[in-house]
Design a protein around this motif. Structure first.
Motif, PDB file in Angstrom:
ATOM      1  N   GLY A 142       3.326   8.829  -4.409  1.00  0.00           N
ATOM      2  CA  GLY A 142       2.550  10.201  -4.581  1.00  0.00           C
ATOM      3  C   GLY A 142       2.490  11.079  -3.295  1.00  0.00           C
ATOM      4  N   VAL A 143       2.648  10.593  -2.189  1.00  0.00           N
ATOM      5  CA  VAL A 143       2.951  11.600  -1.029  1.00  0.00           C
ATOM      6  C   VAL A 143       4.104  12.418  -1.089  1.00  0.00           C
ATOM      7  CG1 VAL A 143       3.417  11.602   1.396  1.00  0.00           C
ATOM      8  CG2 VAL A 143       1.626  10.023   0.584  1.00  0.00           C
ATOM      9  N   MET A 196       3.959   1.234  -0.760  1.00  0.00           N
ATOM     10  CA  MET A 196       4.758   1.380  -1.930  1.00  0.00           C
ATOM     11  C   MET A 196       4.248   2.047  -3.165  1.00  0.00           C
ATOM     12  SD  MET A 196       6.416  -1.942  -4.010  1.00  0.00           S
ATOM     13  CE  MET A 196       7.575  -2.071  -5.132  1.00  0.00           C
ATOM     14  N   VAL A 197       3.003   1.722  -3.192  1.00  0.00           N
ATOM     15  CA  VAL A 197       1.897   2.735  -4.327  1.00  0.00           C
ATOM     16  C   VAL A 197       1.962   3.793  -3.897  1.00  0.00           C
ATOM     17  CG1 VAL A 197      -0.100   2.372  -5.227  1.00  0.00           C
ATOM     18  CG2 VAL A 197       0.973   0.330  -5.036  1.00  0.00           C
ATOM     19  N   ALA A 198       1.133   4.354  -2.597  1.00  0.00           N
ATOM     20  CA  ALA A 198       0.822   5.606  -2.260  1.00  0.00           C
ATOM     21  C   ALA A 198       2.018   6.443  -1.983  1.00  0.00           C
ATOM     22  CB  ALA A 198      -0.061   5.498  -1.215  1.00  0.00           C
ATOM     23  N   ILE A 252       0.700  -1.188  -0.188  1.00  0.00           N
ATOM     24  CA  ILE A 252      -0.082   0.083  -0.020  1.00  0.00           C
ATOM     25  C   ILE A 252       0.710   1.136  -0.076  1.00  0.00           C
ATOM     26  CG2 ILE A 252      -1.588   1.314   1.202  1.00  0.00           C
ATOM     27  CD1 ILE A 252      -2.808  -1.412   2.429  1.00  0.00           C
ATOM     28  N   GLY A 275       5.571  19.224  -4.320  1.00  0.00           N
ATOM     29  CA  GLY A 275       4.706  19.840  -5.392  1.00  0.00           C
ATOM     30  C   GLY A 275       5.144  19.407  -6.803  1.00  0.00           C
ATOM     31  N   GLY A 276       5.312  18.143  -6.898  1.00  0.00           N
ATOM     32  CA  GLY A 276       5.575  17.322  -8.046  1.00  0.00           C
ATOM     33  C   GLY A 276       6.828  17.750  -8.893  1.00  0.00           C
ATOM     34  N   GLN A 329       5.634  13.179  -3.950  1.00  0.00           N
ATOM     35  CA  GLN A 329       5.423  14.065  -4.921  1.00  0.00           C
ATOM     36  C   GLN A 329       4.479  15.257  -4.595  1.00  0.00           C
ATOM     37  OE1 GLN A 329       3.821  11.349  -8.022  1.00  0.00           O
ATOM     38  NE2 GLN A 329       5.633  11.903  -9.376  1.00  0.00           N
ATOM     39  N   TRP A 330       3.644  15.078  -3.533  1.00  0.00           N
ATOM     40  CA  TRP A 330       2.622  15.729  -3.099  1.00  0.00           C
ATOM     41  C   TRP A 330       3.440  16.983  -2.186  1.00  0.00           C
ATOM     42  CZ3 TRP A 330       0.824  15.382   2.461  1.00  0.00           C
ATOM     43  CH2 TRP A 330      -0.220  16.234   2.657  1.00  0.00           C
TER      44      TRP A 330
END
Lengths: 335, 323
Positions: free
Chosen positions: A139-140, A134-136, A132, A146-147, A142-143
């Protein structure tokens, strides 16, 4: 030989033949692989490179060894490394450096606690629970940034990977210090036994009064914190926190480092020295491939082959097949 | 195996979640619940569907296949290289690539069975190996300019209410998925795979041929990953060795969200289809929202995984207590 000494030597015995092969290969085919010189008060050479980059993997491998001892596995270390790098980079201009690094490591440890919570409370299998994050996790990360790829320019963060002390690269000291601390805490107290008992026979351990849940919490927490430290070192190398590719394939290198040093994936034992030796072997294989002009993209293929060969030789089932086959061959003439 | 059908299953929850997500989209966004969006959903997720089906068969048998994404990239690259560089006919290239991916899957199954190594370790090595081999075949993306592939890519089946029809690759994929569903439900192999997931020793005691089943499920996964790679080639008209990184995670996530248990022995093809649809609709919702960045997809997929694993874990524990 006493039991404790056998335990200490077992991983060394496991790694030694493969290490000898890699060393022999390089001695013959890679000119200058073992050359070490002193420049500006620091040691320079291919082997020092291996030590420096191997330390990054070694940090994760030490934590992974603890998690694997409890019968688990942590697939999220790469994502956690990316998150820690992102936190440190985002805070490095706003906070003094010890605080920024501290918050990053604490954040990483929290993610480890989250993994442990999923395993302990929801009773998810570790592969799934850490999947979980590893996937998310990326994303965190990058959040947080700010990418974008954030620059890391504070002197302390730059020192982490590029500095040196007594001639040796800073990452080696980070690894040495962390490993020593983990070794003292696990082997100096009963924590190490608790970890191994939780992996060996969880139900029996629980009935015997071993706090298996808390042991797992420590294992996943330490593993994530060390992964975070590895993420900081990596951010320091490239002087930037890259939420997308920081810690890429780190989980694979770390797991394989533990496996080739004789760690058993079903749990029940661990060796800090073995994990470090395995990490250095992995990095040496990688470096050897690069020195042979294998591109970084293609390198995973021969690396997988090398690790598969090592695992094959270590597999009891395979050795059984070979021994049975060999004894059949040797017995035939007498028949 | 359950004698009585359980009244509530995780797959029901997936269907419910899918209905809720679609209803939400239809109410909030204009033009969401249209045939065109549905058609795009199918066309964009064809290769994920194929990959997830392969991953599910392995998961059903109690194993796991992490090599899915790399095998897809490898197949795509092999097809592209054979067609563009060697001038081989696409049909022959497809056959060669599918045979290679199937054999590779079977080899992984053999390693898991004969060497008693954990499945995730073997397929992890497979992930490394195939990714590296893909780059060894061609170092960077190869565009394909071949009349047959261009024809297949542009051909489509007419759909009611949509100007753009259903792509042929998607239609073939749907046929394959239906065939898989029938095969897993009605053949000995399907029952063996499910029994193997229920427990190796129990399956062996029942007379399930363990070795054949294990090699079979990994070979099937390799075949479906290969087919997914072929669908990708048609979709992108190129073969890229760097493509599909991390796709194995999406595939496994789809399987879990579709209600299969990663302990093995549970789940259905219908569930996998629902899982892929749920991931696809989630992505579509984020696209329609427009002002959210790409990374929210990763976080949303993680959240979905967590929700379904949590529901499953609680459900399992309730079942344990009551029964």
């Amino acid at each position: 030989m006493s039991d404790s000494r056998r335990r200490f030597l077992a991983p060394v015995v496991h790694v030694a033949p493969a290490l000898a092969l890699v060393v022999l290969f390089n001695a013959v085919f890679t000119p200058g692989f073992f050359d070490i010189s002193i420049r500006d008060g620091r040691l320079v050479g291919t082997m020092i490179d291996v030590l420096s980059h191997g330390s990054r993997i070694g940090l994760v491998a030490v934590g992974m060894a603890l998690v694997i001892a409890t019968g688990g596995v942590d697939l999220s270390v790469g994502a956690v490394a990316a998150v820690a790098g992102a936190i440190a980079a985002a805070l490095s201009s706003a906070l003094p450096w010890p605080l920024a690094i501290g918050v990053a490591l604490a954040g990483a440890a929290l993610l480890g606690a989250w993994n442990a919570g999923l395993v302990n409370i929801l009773r998810l299998q570790p592969i799934v629970a850490t999947l979980i994050l590893m996937v998310a996790g990326r994303g965190v990360a990058q959040w947080i940034t700010g990418g974008v790829v954030l620059d890391v320019r504070t002197p302390a963060m730059e020192y982490l990977a590029n500095g040196h002390l007594l001639g040796l690269p800073a990452p080696a000291w980070v690894l040495g210090g962390s490993a020593l601390a983990v070794l003292l805490v696990t082997r100096g107290t009963s924590l190490g036994l608790f970890l191994e008992a939780s992996g060996d026979a969880p139900e029996a351990a629980r009935l015997a009064g071993v706090p298996t849940g808390r042991a797992r919490l420590v294992a996943y927490g330490v593993c994530a914190a060390l992964a975070g430290a590895s993420g900081l070192v990596e951010a320091s190398y490239i002087r930037a926190a890259d939420p997308n590719s920081a810690g890429a394939l780190l989980e694979l290198d770390a797991i394989l480092a533990v496996v080739i040093s004789g760690g058993v994936l079903t749990g029940g034992r661990f060796s800090i020295c073995g994990a470090i030796a395995g990490a250095m072997l992995m990095q040496m294989i990688t470096k050897t491939l690069y020195m042979q002009d294998v591109s970084a993209d293609v390198a995973p293929a021969p690396k997988a082959g090398a690790v598969a060969a090592i695992c094959l030789v270590q597999s009891r089932a395979f050795r059984g097949h070979v021994l049975a086959w060999a004894s059949r061959i040797t017995r035939r003439p007498t028949a | 195996m359950n004698v009585r059908r359980p009244r509530w299953s995780p797959t029901t929850a997936s269907a419910l979640a899918l209905v809720i997500a679609i209803t939400f989209g239809a109410i909030v966004y204009q033009g969401f619940a249209t045939p065109l969006v549905a058609r795009n959903l199918v066309a964009d997720n064809t290769f994920l569907l194929l990959a997830a089906c392969g991953a599910w068969v392995v998961i059903l048998s109690g194993g796991i296949d992490l090599s899915v994404g790399s095998v897809m990239a490898f197949t795509a690259v092999v097809i592209a290289a054979l067609v563009e560089r060697a001038g081989v006919h696409p049909a022959l290239a497809l056959a060669v690539a599918l045979a290679a991916s199937t054999v590779f899957g079977a080899l992984q199954g053999a390693c898991v069975h004969c060497l008693q190594l954990p499945a995730f370790l073997v397929t992890l090595a497979g992930l490394f190996l195939m990714r590296g081999l893909a780059f060894a075949v061609v170092p960077r993306s190869v565009g394909i300019d071949h009349p047959v592939i261009a024809t297949v890519a542009s051909a489509s089946l007419p759909l009611p209410g949509v100007s753009a029809g259903l792509p042929v690759a998607s239609a073939v994929a749907i046929v394959m998925v239906v065939a898989l569903a029938l095969a897993m439900a009605h053949t000995g192999f399907g029952r063996w795979a499910r029994a193997l997931g229920g427990g190796v020793s129990a399956a062996a005691a029942m007379g399930v041929p363990i070795a054949r089943t294990r090699v079979g499920v990994y070979a099937l996964s390799g075949f479906f990953s290969g087919a997914a790679g072929a669908a990708l080639v048609v979709y992108q008209q190129s073969g890229d060795p760097a493509s599909c990184k991390g796709l194995e995670l999406d595939a496994i996530a789809a399987v879990v969200v579709g209600g299969a248990s990663l302990r093995g022995g549970a789940g259905s093809v219908v569930g996998v289809v629902l899982g892929v649809a749920l991931l696809g609709v989630t992505q579509m919702l984020l696209v329609f929202q427009g002002d959210l960045s790409a990374w929210w997809t990763r976080i949303a997929v993680g959240g979905l995984l967590l929700a379904f694993l949590g529901v499953n874990a609680v459900g399992e524990r309730v079942a344990e207590r009551s029964g």
